[in-house]
Design a protein around this motif. Structure first.
Motif, mmCIF file in Angstrom:
data_model
loop_
_atom_site.group_PDB
_atom_site.id
_atom_site.type_symbol
_atom_site.label_atom_id
_atom_site.label_comp_id
_atom_site.label_asym_id
_atom_site.label_seq_id
_atom_site.Cartn_x
_atom_site.Cartn_y
_atom_site.Cartn_z
ATOM 1 N N PHE A 56 0.830 -1.201 0.000
ATOM 2 C CA PHE A 56 0.000 0.000 0.000
ATOM 3 C C PHE A 56 0.865 1.251 0.000
ATOM 4 O O PHE A 56 2.048 1.224 0.368
ATOM 5 N N ASP A 57 0.249 2.328 -0.432
ATOM 6 C CA ASP A 57 0.902 3.638 -0.507
ATOM 7 C C ASP A 57 0.846 4.289 0.877
ATOM 8 O O ASP A 57 -0.235 4.601 1.384
ATOM 9 N N THR A 58 1.998 4.467 1.499
ATOM 10 C CA THR A 58 2.023 5.023 2.851
ATOM 11 C C THR A 58 1.702 6.517 2.877
ATOM 12 O O THR A 58 1.474 7.084 3.950
ATOM 13 N N THR A 59 1.682 7.165 1.697
ATOM 14 C CA THR A 59 1.368 8.602 1.646
ATOM 15 C C THR A 59 -0.089 8.859 1.294
ATOM 16 O O THR A 59 -0.510 10.016 1.224
ATOM 17 N N ALA A 60 -0.866 7.799 1.068
ATOM 18 C CA ALA A 60 -2.256 7.959 0.639
ATOM 19 C C ALA A 60 -3.103 8.555 1.758
ATOM 20 O O ALA A 60 -2.829 8.347 2.944
ATOM 21 N N ALA A 82 -5.873 2.844 -0.726
ATOM 22 C CA ALA A 82 -4.409 2.978 -0.686
ATOM 23 C C ALA A 82 -3.693 1.703 -1.117
ATOM 24 O O ALA A 82 -2.482 1.717 -1.349
ATOM 25 N N ILE A 83 -4.430 0.600 -1.253
ATOM 26 C CA ILE A 83 -3.804 -0.683 -1.599
ATOM 27 C C ILE A 83 -3.287 -0.654 -3.037
ATOM 28 O O ILE A 83 -3.997 -0.249 -3.959
ATOM 29 N N LYS A 84 -2.059 -1.091 -3.219
ATOM 30 C CA LYS A 84 -1.441 -1.162 -4.546
ATOM 31 C C LYS A 84 -1.362 -2.600 -5.057
ATOM 32 O O LYS A 84 -1.300 -2.823 -6.263
ATOM 33 N N GLY A 85 -1.316 -3.548 -4.144
ATOM 34 C CA GLY A 85 -1.231 -4.937 -4.577
ATOM 35 C C GLY A 85 -1.697 -5.888 -3.492
ATOM 36 O O GLY A 85 -1.554 -5.619 -2.298
ATOM 37 N N PHE A 86 -2.279 -6.998 -3.916
ATOM 38 C CA PHE A 86 -2.729 -8.052 -3.010
ATOM 39 C C PHE A 86 -2.283 -9.372 -3.619
ATOM 40 O O PHE A 86 -2.589 -9.661 -4.777
ATOM 41 N N PHE A 87 -1.537 -10.179 -2.843
ATOM 42 C CA PHE A 87 -0.968 -11.414 -3.381
ATOM 43 C C PHE A 87 -1.081 -12.539 -2.363
ATOM 44 O O PHE A 87 -0.712 -12.379 -1.198
ATOM 45 N N ASP A 88 -1.639 -13.658 -2.803
ATOM 46 C CA ASP A 88 -1.709 -14.871 -1.983
ATOM 47 C C ASP A 88 -0.793 -15.903 -2.635
ATOM 48 O O ASP A 88 -1.176 -16.552 -3.603
ATOM 49 N N PRO A 89 0.449 -16.053 -2.136
ATOM 50 C CA PRO A 89 1.412 -16.955 -2.780
ATOM 51 C C PRO A 89 1.031 -18.427 -2.691
ATOM 52 O O PRO A 89 1.538 -19.236 -3.462
ATOM 53 N N SER A 90 0.138 -18.789 -1.767
ATOM 54 C CA SER A 90 -0.230 -20.196 -1.639
ATOM 55 C C SER A 90 -0.963 -20.708 -2.870
ATOM 56 O O SER A 90 -0.922 -21.900 -3.173
ATOM 57 N N VAL A 91 -1.648 -19.798 -3.589
ATOM 58 C CA VAL A 91 -2.373 -20.194 -4.799
ATOM 59 C C VAL A 91 -1.979 -19.326 -5.993
ATOM 60 O O VAL A 91 -2.668 -19.338 -7.027
ATOM 61 N N GLN A 92 -0.901 -18.538 -5.840
ATOM 62 C CA GLN A 92 -0.419 -17.657 -6.912
ATOM 63 C C GLN A 92 -1.526 -16.724 -7.435
ATOM 64 O O GLN A 92 -1.700 -16.535 -8.633
ATOM 65 N N PHE A 93 -2.263 -16.138 -6.494
ATOM 66 C CA PHE A 93 -3.338 -15.203 -6.842
ATOM 67 C C PHE A 93 -2.859 -13.784 -6.564
ATOM 68 O O PHE A 93 -2.411 -13.477 -5.456
#
Length: 202
Positions: A42-46, A100-111
């Motif tokens: 996330f953007d810490t300046t948002a 403010a979120i820039k990315g969401f990643f769940d590596p357990s299922v590569q989502f």
């Protein structure tokens, strides 16, 4: 090419942010299922981001948090979520607007999902901190209701048992009802590690 007056890009962003909100709400309710865990950049300046000055100095523009082994007080609001994490052994409370979120990643299922910060169809409330305060009040009220309902559960289950003698519930039945009505506390362990940047895995 005709101008996109419906702003499909913003509508899609809002829909994906809504998916993240639902995912986090489910985790707040039941905990992380299986091997699922999340990297959230996330953007810490948002606008609306609330983090300590110590974290802001270390991550002046962007940071990634990991929700996996240890986090607490995850609360989901209409426009933001709040969570407690440990950074270098120091507990911190973060308030992060969904915008403010820039990315969401769940590596357990590569989502993975990527966002453009601030691109949302709805404006943030004028006082986001007040909105989260109201959320905390709602969470506390819900917890009190849960405890009260658990205390009343045996009294509410006084429906006569159907038998030849039409007997009332025994003390063992009441004790069993109290045991089933008491919610189980979840346990968390381990250490949460913060990352400098979020990278989409392929």
């Amino acid at each position: 090419m005709a101008e996109d007056l419906l702003r499909y890009d913003i509508l899609v962003q809002d829909a994906l942010r809504g998916a993240v909100k639902k995912i986090l709400a489910e985790v707040a309710r039941t905990g992380l299922p299986g091997d699922h865990h999340f990297y959230i950049a996330f953007d810490t300046t948002a606008p609306g981001v609330r983090i300590s000055s110590r974290i802001r100095e270390r991550y002046p523009s962007e940071m990634t948090i990991v929700l996996q082994h240890q986090f607490w007080d995850l609360a989901i609001g209409e426009h933001a979520f709040e969570v407690g994490l440990s950074f270098g052994g120091v507990p911190e409370k973060l308030l992060i607007p969904f915008s403010a979120i820039k990315g969401f990643f769940d590596p357990s299922v590569q989502f993975a999902l990527e966002f453009e910060p601030g691109k949302t169809a709805e404006e943030l409330p004028e006082d986001l901190l007040e909105a989260v305060g109201e959320l905390a009040d709602v969470e506390a009220s819900a917890a009190r209701d849960l405890v009260r309902d658990a205390d009343k559960a045996p009294a509410a289950n006084k429906t006569p048992r159907k038998s030849k003698r039409d007997a009332a519930p025994t003390k063992a039945d009441v004790a069993k009802g109290e045991k089933e009505a008491t919610p189980k506390a979840s346990e968390a362990g381990g250490e949460v590690v913060s990352l400098d940047a979020f990278r989409k895995k392929t």
